[in-house]
Design a protein around this motif. Structure first.
Motif, PDB file in Angstrom:
ATOM      1  N   VAL A 131      -8.275  -2.774   8.163  1.00 27.65           N
ATOM      2  CA  VAL A 131      -9.104  -1.598   7.890  1.00 27.65           C
ATOM      3  C   VAL A 131      -9.128  -1.272   6.400  1.00 27.65           C
ATOM      4  O   VAL A 131     -10.178  -0.936   5.851  1.00 27.65           O
ATOM      5  CB  VAL A 131      -8.617  -0.389   8.723  1.00 27.65           C
ATOM      6  N   LEU A 132      -7.995  -1.387   5.726  1.00 25.05           N
ATOM      7  CA  LEU A 132      -7.968  -1.110   4.284  1.00 25.05           C
ATOM      8  C   LEU A 132      -8.819  -2.107   3.508  1.00 25.05           C
ATOM      9  O   LEU A 132      -9.421  -1.757   2.489  1.00 25.05           O
ATOM     10  CB  LEU A 132      -6.525  -1.108   3.770  1.00 25.05           C
ATOM     11  N   HIS A 133      -8.882  -3.363   3.961  1.00 30.80           N
ATOM     12  CA  HIS A 133      -9.725  -4.369   3.304  1.00 30.80           C
ATOM     13  C   HIS A 133     -11.210  -4.030   3.373  1.00 30.80           C
ATOM     14  O   HIS A 133     -11.959  -4.361   2.458  1.00 30.80           O
ATOM     15  CB  HIS A 133      -9.499  -5.759   3.928  1.00 30.80           C
ATOM     16  N   ILE A 134     -11.652  -3.380   4.448  1.00 32.99           N
ATOM     17  CA  ILE A 134     -13.075  -3.107   4.610  1.00 32.99           C
ATOM     18  C   ILE A 134     -13.458  -1.671   4.250  1.00 32.99           C
ATOM     19  O   ILE A 134     -14.610  -1.291   4.394  1.00 32.99           O
ATOM     20  CB  ILE A 134     -13.541  -3.431   6.048  1.00 32.99           C
ATOM     21  N   THR A 135     -12.508  -0.865   3.778  1.00 32.99           N
ATOM     22  CA  THR A 135     -12.782   0.514   3.388  1.00 32.99           C
ATOM     23  C   THR A 135     -13.218   0.538   1.926  1.00 32.99           C
ATOM     24  O   THR A 135     -12.443   0.171   1.037  1.00 32.99           O
ATOM     25  CB  THR A 135     -11.535   1.391   3.603  1.00 32.99           C
ATOM     26  N   ASP A 136     -14.460   0.954   1.679  1.00 37.23           N
ATOM     27  CA  ASP A 136     -15.033   0.900   0.335  1.00 37.23           C
ATOM     28  C   ASP A 136     -14.279   1.697  -0.734  1.00 37.23           C
ATOM     29  O   ASP A 136     -14.091   1.195  -1.835  1.00 37.23           O
ATOM     30  CB  ASP A 136     -16.500   1.336   0.362  1.00 37.23           C
ATOM     31  N   PRO A 137     -13.824   2.924  -0.475  1.00 40.88           N
ATOM     32  CA  PRO A 137     -13.123   3.666  -1.538  1.00 40.88           C
ATOM     33  C   PRO A 137     -11.780   3.050  -1.951  1.00 40.88           C
ATOM     34  O   PRO A 137     -11.261   3.347  -3.015  1.00 40.88           O
ATOM     35  CB  PRO A 137     -12.898   5.050  -0.948  1.00 40.88           C
ATOM     36  N   VAL A 138     -11.210   2.188  -1.123  1.00 39.48           N
ATOM     37  CA  VAL A 138      -9.929   1.546  -1.442  1.00 39.48           C
ATOM     38  C   VAL A 138     -10.220   0.286  -2.254  1.00 39.48           C
ATOM     39  O   VAL A 138     -10.790  -0.669  -1.745  1.00 39.48           O
ATOM     40  CB  VAL A 138      -9.147   1.190  -0.153  1.00 39.48           C
ATOM     41  N   ILE A 139      -9.810   0.306  -3.543  1.00 33.43           N
ATOM     42  CA  ILE A 139     -10.077  -0.875  -4.376  1.00 33.43           C
ATOM     43  C   ILE A 139      -8.879  -1.817  -4.429  1.00 33.43           C
ATOM     44  O   ILE A 139      -9.045  -3.012  -4.619  1.00 33.43           O
ATOM     45  CB  ILE A 139     -10.534  -0.490  -5.794  1.00 33.43           C
ATOM     46  N   ARG A 140      -7.674  -1.311  -4.257  1.00 26.31           N
ATOM     47  CA  ARG A 140      -6.463  -2.135  -4.195  1.00 26.31           C
ATOM     48  C   ARG A 140      -5.433  -1.433  -3.316  1.00 26.31           C
ATOM     49  O   ARG A 140      -5.343  -0.219  -3.290  1.00 26.31           O
ATOM     50  CB  ARG A 140      -5.832  -2.326  -5.581  1.00 26.31           C
ATOM     51  N   PHE A 141      -4.638  -2.235  -2.618  1.00 19.62           N
ATOM     52  CA  PHE A 141      -3.523  -1.693  -1.846  1.00 19.62           C
ATOM     53  C   PHE A 141      -2.475  -2.776  -1.698  1.00 19.62           C
ATOM     54  O   PHE A 141      -2.744  -3.962  -1.919  1.00 19.62           O
ATOM     55  CB  PHE A 141      -3.976  -1.170  -0.469  1.00 19.62           C
ATOM     56  N   MET A 142      -1.286  -2.368  -1.339  1.00 14.31           N
ATOM     57  CA  MET A 142      -0.194  -3.302  -1.155  1.00 14.31           C
ATOM     58  C   MET A 142       0.687  -2.798  -0.013  1.00 14.31           C
ATOM     59  O   MET A 142       1.086  -1.638  -0.010  1.00 14.31           O
ATOM     60  CB  MET A 142       0.632  -3.408  -2.442  1.00 14.31           C
ATOM     61  N   ILE A 143       0.951  -3.656   0.949  1.00  9.92           N
ATOM     62  CA  ILE A 143       1.864  -3.347   2.043  1.00  9.92           C
ATOM     63  C   ILE A 143       3.097  -4.194   1.850  1.00  9.92           C
ATOM     64  O   ILE A 143       3.008  -5.421   1.810  1.00  9.92           O
ATOM     65  CB  ILE A 143       1.211  -3.620   3.414  1.00  9.92           C
ATOM     66  N   LEU A 144       4.238  -3.536   1.716  1.00  8.87           N
ATOM     67  CA  LEU A 144       5.496  -4.239   1.466  1.00  8.87           C
ATOM     68  C   LEU A 144       6.492  -3.967   2.586  1.00  8.87           C
ATOM     69  O   LEU A 144       6.510  -2.882   3.160  1.00  8.87           O
ATOM     70  CB  LEU A 144       6.124  -3.773   0.157  1.00  8.87           C
ATOM     71  N   ARG A 145       7.335  -4.936   2.844  1.00  8.88           N
ATOM     72  CA  ARG A 145       8.431  -4.769   3.795  1.00  8.88           C
ATOM     73  C   ARG A 145       9.700  -4.483   2.997  1.00  8.88           C
ATOM     74  O   ARG A 145      10.072  -5.242   2.110  1.00  8.88           O
ATOM     75  CB  ARG A 145       8.622  -6.022   4.624  1.00  8.88           C
ATOM     76  N   ARG A 146      10.380  -3.381   3.324  1.00 10.34           N
ATOM     77  CA  ARG A 146      11.605  -3.006   2.642  1.00 10.34           C
ATOM     78  C   ARG A 146      12.789  -3.314   3.551  1.00 10.34           C
ATOM     79  O   ARG A 146      13.076  -2.566   4.474  1.00 10.34           O
ATOM     80  CB  ARG A 146      11.598  -1.512   2.297  1.00 10.34           C
ATOM     81  N   ASP A 147      13.477  -4.419   3.322  1.00  7.71           N
ATOM     82  CA  ASP A 147      14.627  -4.795   4.133  1.00  7.71           C
ATOM     83  C   ASP A 147      15.819  -3.884   3.901  1.00  7.71           C
ATOM     84  O   ASP A 147      16.670  -3.728   4.778  1.00  7.71           O
ATOM     85  CB  ASP A 147      15.019  -6.239   3.861  1.00  7.71           C
ATOM     86  N   ASP A 148      15.883  -3.263   2.727  1.00  5.19           N
ATOM     87  CA  ASP A 148      17.030  -2.412   2.406  1.00  5.19           C
ATOM     88  C   ASP A 148      16.966  -1.071   3.145  1.00  5.19           C
ATOM     89  O   ASP A 148      17.948  -0.351   3.212  1.00  5.19           O
ATOM     90  CB  ASP A 148      17.125  -2.168   0.900  1.00  5.19           C
ATOM     91  N   LEU A 149      15.865  -0.743   3.770  1.00  9.35           N
ATOM     92  CA  LEU A 149      15.727   0.527   4.497  1.00  9.35           C
ATOM     93  C   LEU A 149      15.638   0.350   6.004  1.00  9.35           C
ATOM     94  O   LEU A 149      15.278   1.263   6.712  1.00  9.35           O
ATOM     95  CB  LEU A 149      14.469   1.281   4.019  1.00  9.35           C
ATOM     96  N   SER A 150      15.948  -0.815   6.506  1.00  8.83           N
ATOM     97  CA  SER A 150      15.787  -1.100   7.939  1.00  8.83           C
ATOM     98  C   SER A 150      16.583  -0.210   8.803  1.00  8.83           C
ATOM     99  O   SER A 150      17.583   0.197   8.823  1.00  8.83           O
ATOM    100  CB  SER A 150      16.153  -2.542   8.227  1.00  8.83           C
TER     101      SER A 150
END
Length: 69
Positions: A50-69
């Motif tokens: 959904v973020l890829h096809i949302t026009d107002p979103v020009i960049r985003f990053m989804i990260l996995r944080r192993d230190d907060l599991s």
């Protein structure tokens, strides 16, 4: 969207408008948000889609944080 698929939003932090490191699509400023959440891999894949096809979103990053599991 995260909570609709059974995910949990842990925290949300709006950093506000900041200057981008480089111009993207003739934009020099962006509105930054940091959202910490737990979700299934299916929900994360849908969020990514959904973020890829949302026009107002020009960049985003989804990260996995192993230190907060």
């Amino acid at each position: 969207m995260i909570t609709a698929d059974g995910g949990v939003v842990d925290s949300e932090d709006a950093w506000g408008k900041r200057r981008l490191a480089f111009e993207i699509d003739k934009q020099t400023d962006g509105d930054y948000h940091v959202v910490m959440f737990h979700a299934t891999t299916t929900a994360i894949a849908e969020l990514d889609r959904v973020l890829h096809i949302t026009d107002p979103v020009i960049r985003f990053m989804i990260l996995r944080r192993d230190d907060l599991s």
